[in-house]
Design a protein around this motif. Structure first.
Motif, PDB file in Angstrom:
ATOM      1  N   VAL A  15      -0.447 -35.889  45.712  1.00  0.00           N
ATOM      2  CA  VAL A  15       0.383 -36.860  46.434  1.00  0.00           C
ATOM      3  C   VAL A  15       1.725 -36.218  46.800  1.00  0.00           C
ATOM      4  O   VAL A  15       2.210 -36.346  47.930  1.00  0.00           O
ATOM      5  CB  VAL A  15       0.581 -38.136  45.557  1.00  0.00           C
ATOM      6  N   ASN A  73       2.683 -43.160  44.121  1.00  0.00           N
ATOM      7  CA  ASN A  73       2.335 -43.935  45.328  1.00  0.00           C
ATOM      8  C   ASN A  73       1.625 -45.242  44.943  1.00  0.00           C
ATOM      9  O   ASN A  73       0.789 -45.750  45.688  1.00  0.00           O
ATOM     10  CB  ASN A  73       1.483 -43.104  46.290  1.00  0.00           C
ATOM     11  N   LYS A 109      -2.124 -38.963  60.546  1.00  0.00           N
ATOM     12  CA  LYS A 109      -0.835 -38.287  60.483  1.00  0.00           C
ATOM     13  C   LYS A 109      -0.841 -37.091  61.413  1.00  0.00           C
ATOM     14  O   LYS A 109      -1.825 -36.404  61.499  1.00  0.00           O
ATOM     15  CB  LYS A 109      -0.552 -37.835  59.058  1.00  0.00           C
ATOM     16  N   ILE A 143      -3.561 -37.386  54.613  1.00  0.00           N
ATOM     17  CA  ILE A 143      -2.978 -38.702  54.931  1.00  0.00           C
ATOM     18  C   ILE A 143      -3.541 -39.077  56.294  1.00  0.00           C
ATOM     19  O   ILE A 143      -3.270 -38.391  57.281  1.00  0.00           O
ATOM     20  CB  ILE A 143      -1.436 -38.644  54.990  1.00  0.00           C
ATOM     21  N   ILE A 175       2.653 -43.349  50.677  1.00  0.00           N
ATOM     22  CA  ILE A 175       1.507 -42.727  51.352  1.00  0.00           C
ATOM     23  C   ILE A 175       0.214 -43.055  50.587  1.00  0.00           C
ATOM     24  O   ILE A 175       0.234 -43.279  49.378  1.00  0.00           O
ATOM     25  CB  ILE A 175       1.640 -41.187  51.474  1.00  0.00           C
ATOM     26  N   TYR A 200      -2.799 -51.101  50.130  1.00  0.00           N
ATOM     27  CA  TYR A 200      -3.955 -50.651  50.910  1.00  0.00           C
ATOM     28  C   TYR A 200      -5.246 -51.325  50.426  1.00  0.00           C
ATOM     29  O   TYR A 200      -6.149 -51.610  51.219  1.00  0.00           O
ATOM     30  CB  TYR A 200      -4.064 -49.128  50.780  1.00  0.00           C
ATOM     31  N   PRO A 215      -3.185 -41.127  50.393  1.00  0.00           N
ATOM     32  CA  PRO A 215      -4.100 -40.035  50.744  1.00  0.00           C
ATOM     33  C   PRO A 215      -5.551 -40.430  50.464  1.00  0.00           C
ATOM     34  O   PRO A 215      -5.845 -41.135  49.494  1.00  0.00           O
ATOM     35  CB  PRO A 215      -3.666 -38.899  49.805  1.00  0.00           C
ATOM     36  N   LEU A 235       1.301 -33.598  49.668  1.00  0.00           N
ATOM     37  CA  LEU A 235       1.083 -34.219  50.981  1.00  0.00           C
ATOM     38  C   LEU A 235       2.341 -34.935  51.463  1.00  0.00           C
ATOM     39  O   LEU A 235       2.694 -34.860  52.642  1.00  0.00           O
ATOM     40  CB  LEU A 235      -0.110 -35.186  50.911  1.00  0.00           C
ATOM     41  N   ALA A 236       3.044 -35.597  50.536  1.00  0.00           N
ATOM     42  CA  ALA A 236       4.302 -36.263  50.922  1.00  0.00           C
ATOM     43  C   ALA A 236       5.327 -35.237  51.383  1.00  0.00           C
ATOM     44  O   ALA A 236       6.160 -35.520  52.245  1.00  0.00           O
ATOM     45  CB  ALA A 236       4.837 -37.068  49.747  1.00  0.00           C
TER      46      ALA A 236
END
Ligand code: 3SL
Length: 240
Positions: free
Chosen positions: A40, A127, A240, A237, A226, A134, A228, A43-44
């Motif tokens: 996480v 996250n 993006k 992600i 985010i 989500y 993922p 990717l962030a």
């Protein structure tokens, strides 16, 4: 199951995953210390993708073709690789625009076992709320899957599962005894989760390696907004 609510169950260890029907479920992969927290973070911080692999050889092959190679065994970075499995190994200046191949003792193998699921979502405290939002109102069954440690269980993964079960209670019906255990653990760990989690064997293992900073960081809520997911072989992600 109450009408209108989907089922959510908890798989406490990858060794138990055969007991869950993944093909008609969405799954959340959980490895709080530290794999999912690292992915996480990477990717962030701007990495394009994270490709989880099981072996050091696979990771080396990806590194040879230009990926950042991240390899951990027994909590330590494996010699010869670009990174280990500390969230601080993935700052923006290192990962922005880059693909990462990652192998870890448990998490990178556990996520590969979830590939039959309808969707695999990467969960961490970092996250937490983004993942919870989500998951609201989805119609599929959900399996919260703990990576554990070498086939066993991990308290920090179970605490995350309990927290997520509580957060999603308007939308999902907890199913199975593992869900009951995780919810009870989450409640009994209040109000000071960080102190309660000091009894976790993996927390103790990481503290012995001098990784208190990593532990503190991985127990931080909602640093990133985010969600993922696994797309093919890689965690990305979406859109993006
Ligand atoms: O096993 C794993 O996937 C790792 O997260 C373990 S460690 O925290 O890097 O030791």
């Amino acid at each position: 199951m109450i009408a209108g609510k989907s089922n959510v169950s908890v798989c406490l260890s990858p060794m138990l995953s055969e007991n869950y029907s993944l093909t008609d479920s969405k799954a959340v992969i959980i490895d709080i210390l530290r794999a999912t927290s690292c992915w996480v973070t990477a990717l962030a911080n701007g990495a394009v993708s994270v490709h989880p692999v099981s072996t050091l050889d696979e990771c080396q092959n990806f590194m040879d073709s230009g990926y950042i190679g991240a390899a951990e065994r027994q909590g330590k970075q494996v010699e010869g690789f670009d990174a280990g499995n500390s969230p601080f190994d993935f700052p923006a200046k290192k990962v922005i625009g880059k693909k990462i191949a990652a192998t870890t003792t448990n998490g990178s193998r556990a996520i590969r076992g979830l590939m039959p699921a309808k969707e695999v979502i990467v969960g961490s405290f970092l996250n937490f709320s983004a993942v919870a939002r989500y998951l609201e109102n989805i119609e599929n069954k959900l399996v919260l899957t703990c990576s554990g440690w070498e086939g066993g269980i991990s308290l920090e993964d179970m605490i995350f599962a309990g927290a997520m079960l509580e957060r999603l209670e308007r939308y999902y019906m907890p199913s199975g005894d593992a869900a009951v255990i995780c919810l009870e653990l989450w409640k009994s760990a209040q109000p000071d989760i960080r102190t309660w989690l000091r009894r976790s064997s993996h927390v103790q293992r990481l503290l012995k390696l001098g990784l208190e900073k990593d532990v503190d960081y991985c127990f931080t809520m909602d640093l990133f907004n985010i969600v993922p997911v696994l797309a093919g072989d890689e965690i990305v992600i979406p859109n993006k």
